[in-house]
Motif scaffolding. Sequence first.
Motif, PDB file in Angstrom:
ATOM      1  N   CYS A 206       0.820  -1.217   0.000  1.00 41.32           N
ATOM      2  CA  CYS A 206       0.000   0.000   0.000  1.00 41.32           C
ATOM      3  C   CYS A 206       0.851   1.264   0.000  1.00 41.32           C
ATOM      4  CB  CYS A 206      -0.953   0.007   1.182  1.00 41.32           C
ATOM      5  SG  CYS A 206      -0.139  -0.077   2.795  1.00 41.32           S
ATOM      6  N   SER A 210       1.035   4.716  -6.511  1.00 38.84           N
ATOM      7  CA  SER A 210      -0.334   4.299  -6.837  1.00 38.84           C
ATOM      8  C   SER A 210      -0.406   3.539  -8.159  1.00 38.84           C
ATOM      9  CB  SER A 210      -1.256   5.521  -6.881  1.00 38.84           C
ATOM     10  OG  SER A 210      -0.789   6.465  -7.839  1.00 38.84           O
ATOM     11  N   GLU A 211       0.449   3.922  -9.135  1.00 45.06           N
ATOM     12  CA  GLU A 211       0.413   3.224 -10.425  1.00 45.06           C
ATOM     13  C   GLU A 211       0.858   1.770 -10.262  1.00 45.06           C
ATOM     14  OE1 GLU A 211       2.040   5.971  -9.825  1.00 45.06           O
ATOM     15  OE2 GLU A 211       1.031   7.563 -10.959  1.00 45.06           O
ATOM     16  N   TYR A 213       0.879   0.075  -7.297  1.00 40.59           N
ATOM     17  CA  TYR A 213      -0.043  -0.576  -6.367  1.00 40.59           C
ATOM     18  C   TYR A 213      -1.315  -1.039  -7.073  1.00 40.59           C
ATOM     19  CZ  TYR A 213      -2.769  -1.271  -2.086  1.00 40.59           C
ATOM     20  OH  TYR A 213      -3.527  -1.800  -1.079  1.00 40.59           O
ATOM     21  N   TYR A 214      -1.747  -0.278  -8.071  1.00 36.39           N
ATOM     22  CA  TYR A 214      -2.948  -0.655  -8.817  1.00 36.39           C
ATOM     23  C   TYR A 214      -2.776  -2.018  -9.467  1.00 36.39           C
ATOM     24  CZ  TYR A 214      -6.334  -0.731 -12.637  1.00 36.39           C
ATOM     25  OH  TYR A 214      -7.318  -1.117 -13.518  1.00 36.39           O
ATOM     26  N   TYR A 215      -1.618  -2.248 -10.087  1.00 32.16           N
ATOM     27  CA  TYR A 215      -1.379  -3.533 -10.751  1.00 32.16           C
ATOM     28  C   TYR A 215      -1.090  -4.644  -9.741  1.00 32.16           C
ATOM     29  CZ  TYR A 215      -1.298  -1.025 -15.175  1.00 32.16           C
ATOM     30  OH  TYR A 215      -1.655  -0.269 -16.265  1.00 32.16           O
ATOM     31  N   LYS A 217      -2.565  -5.039  -6.975  1.00 32.97           N
ATOM     32  CA  LYS A 217      -3.838  -5.485  -6.406  1.00 32.97           C
ATOM     33  C   LYS A 217      -4.503  -6.567  -7.256  1.00 32.97           C
ATOM     34  CE  LYS A 217      -5.978  -3.473  -3.420  1.00 32.97           C
ATOM     35  NZ  LYS A 217      -6.177  -3.706  -1.983  1.00 32.97           N
ATOM     36  N   TRP A 218      -4.071  -6.710  -8.499  1.00 32.26           N
ATOM     37  CA  TRP A 218      -4.615  -7.786  -9.327  1.00 32.26           C
ATOM     38  C   TRP A 218      -4.069  -9.143  -8.902  1.00 32.26           C
ATOM     39  CZ3 TRP A 218      -8.562  -7.240 -12.683  1.00 32.26           C
ATOM     40  CH2 TRP A 218      -8.875  -5.951 -13.102  1.00 32.26           C
TER      41      TRP A 218
END
Length: 268
Positions: A206, A210-211, A213-215, A217-218
């Motif tokens: 976390c 953010s870029e 972390y977004y991937y 989370k998959w």
Amino acid sequence: MDAMAANPSFPSHRRPSHLDVYLRVLSALMLRDMRSRFGGNYWGYLVQVLWPCAHLGILVGVMTFRGLKPPMGDDPMVFIATGALPALAFQYISREVMKGFLIHKPLTYFPQVKRFDTVVARILVEIASSFMGVMLIFVVLFCFGADPIPSDMIMAISGYLAAIALGVGVGTVNVGICSVFPGWAIGYILVTITLYLTSGVYFLACYMPSEIYYYMKWNPITQIIEWVRLGYDPTLPIEVDYLYVFGWVFCSLTIGLLMERYVVRAQQ
């Protein structure tokens, strides 16, 4: 008793039911599985259980040597354990179920043993090994003065159970794949190493950009690790997509069972 003595034709021993035979087959496969690890005796199975402790010790030693501070809490052992234990539970179960299927394939020439029986037996052994490893880790942490008790017990336990369930689901899919392509047993090792290194075992996902972390989370393993860590620190800026994790668990298990029905059995 008198009726049995008066009537010699009364059966003195009950004929084993199909369930009795199935349970005996499973227990025999589980015992053979435990003895087939590391040297062909039960001490080899103990090595399997002790390995998470050695893994944790190496990682904590590296962090201490480099002077790294844990990004969650004050104890590096607890931080590493909250990431490594669910990740290793998934990794071991999903891999060992496939290996057990390949190793015990010659036993399926006996009419009482089906290929899926070897899968179920290995799943049960790996689940028992996972819980034994967790209890041993807790004892070790207590001995070193750490506090491994989560602030939210239900949250931490449910996250660990999700890791086990996902390992079972992916393991059954691996069985279907390696029944057609045995080389997948080696290729999957590279997959698990990549997942382990990128799932947030050594860091908090976390806190990544953010870029990135977004991937991340998959990756369901990342979300499961965050799930467990929320049980230790509810203040972390984490939002676990529980529906996404459950979707992975049920879809992988469904696909694995369908592959067992239409792919694995077709190879017999």
